[in-house]
Scaffold this active site. Structure first.
Site, short mmCIF file in Angstrom:
data_model
loop_
_atom_site.label_atom_id
_atom_site.label_comp_id
_atom_site.label_asym_id
_atom_site.label_seq_id
_atom_site.Cartn_x
_atom_site.Cartn_y
_atom_site.Cartn_z
N GLU A 20 0.77 -1.14 0.12
CA GLU A 20 0.19 -0.12 0.08
C GLU A 20 0.97 1.28 0.01
O GLU A 20 0.57 2.15 -0.56
CB GLU A 20 -0.84 0.01 1.09
CG GLU A 20 -1.88 -1.02 1.11
CD GLU A 20 -2.76 -1.29 2.26
OE1 GLU A 20 -4.06 -0.97 2.06
OE2 GLU A 20 -2.27 -1.51 3.33
N GLU B 113 -4.02 -9.38 3.83
CA GLU B 113 -4.76 -8.90 5.03
C GLU B 113 -5.96 -9.82 5.29
O GLU B 113 -6.26 -10.15 6.48
CB GLU B 113 -5.24 -7.35 4.84
CG GLU B 113 -4.10 -6.45 5.19
CD GLU B 113 -3.43 -6.18 4.05
OE1 GLU B 113 -2.70 -5.19 3.98
OE2 GLU B 113 -3.47 -6.79 2.99
#
Length: 261
Positions: free
Chosen positions: A111, A131
């Protein structure tokens, strides 16, 4: 600055190295410090381009520090004014950032790279958003930025199964700009940074501003918007000294001397 971040200024280029053994994972404290670095970069008129990389040859960043999580740091903890990793939620940064991905970029590490304007990666780099396998979601930009780059089927597989994407596949899909050897990574990132420095700073700022504000608009609407006078940088660049200097330098067959005004 903490031992986790090493800063080097090369003229108008800022190099930031994340150094948190063993995987360059980021806890809230480090994220705050990274945010301070990026905000200072934004506000420093002498700096034009930033390069973010990880120490070592294995990890760019493994993302959120799961050791900190195990010790009680919450997924929605305060990671600072720039969001996770100091960059993912700075939406008014009109200077380019290059992610020099030297290895694994997982979770928040991916990210962080996606929040940069350019990604140059080593051929051993690998990208993933695992995640969901940890009971959380990639909400520091991964689930928002990746769908703007990849087709839905590929995004779904990556975010729902945690599938890894290698460097060459990332290049084919346009996730990264360049794939080079580990030994050439930083030199290549610095070369790109210098190319950006050679462009007019106001023009770069205007381009980023236009991208940021019109990316979801139809073209006709975007035309009206950028010509409405509401933007900060675009009207300024049209009447700037740099807009005179560029054509003049071209006609005189010399390098332009940008003033940023």
């Amino acid at each position: 600055m903490s031992e986790s971040l090493h800063l080097t200024r090369n003229g108008s280029i800022l190099e930031i190295t994340l150094d948190r053994p063993k995987a360059n994972a980021i806890d809230a404290k480090t994220s705050f410090e990274m945010g301070e670095v990026f905000l200072n970069f934004r506000d420093d008129p002498q700096l034009r381009v930033a390069i973010i990389t990880g120490a070592g040859e294995k990890f760019f960043s493994a993302g959120w520090d799961l050791k900190a999580a195990a010790e009680g740091e919450a997924p929605d903890a305060d990671f600072g004014p720039g969001g996770f990793a100091g960059l993912t939620e700075i939406f008014n940064l009109d200077k380019p950032v290059i992610a020099a991905v030297n290895g694994y970029a997982f979770g928040g590490g991916f990210e962080l790279a996606l929040a940069a304007d350019f990604i140059v990666c080593a051929d051993n780099a690998s990208f993933a958003l695992p995640e969901a396998k940890l009971g959380i979601v990639p909400d520091s930009g991964g689930v928002l930025r990746l769908p703007k780059i990849l087709p839905p089927a590929i995004v779904n597989e990556m975010v729902m199964t945690g599938r890894r994407m290698g460097a060459e596949e990332a290049l084919r899909w346009g996730v990264v700009n360049r794939v080079v050897s580990q030994a050439e990574l930083m030199d290549n990132a610095r070369e790109l940074a210098q190319q950006l420095v050679n462009s007019a700073p106001l023009a770069i700022a205007a381009l980023k501003e236009i991208y940021r504000t019109t990316s979801e608009m139809p073209v006709e609407e975007a035309y009206r918007y950028i010509r409405s006078g509401v933007l900060k940088h675009y009207p300024s660049v049209l009447h700037s000294e740099d807009a005179i200097e560029g054509p003049l330098a071209f006609a005189e067959k010399r390098d332009p001397v940008w003033k940023g005004r």
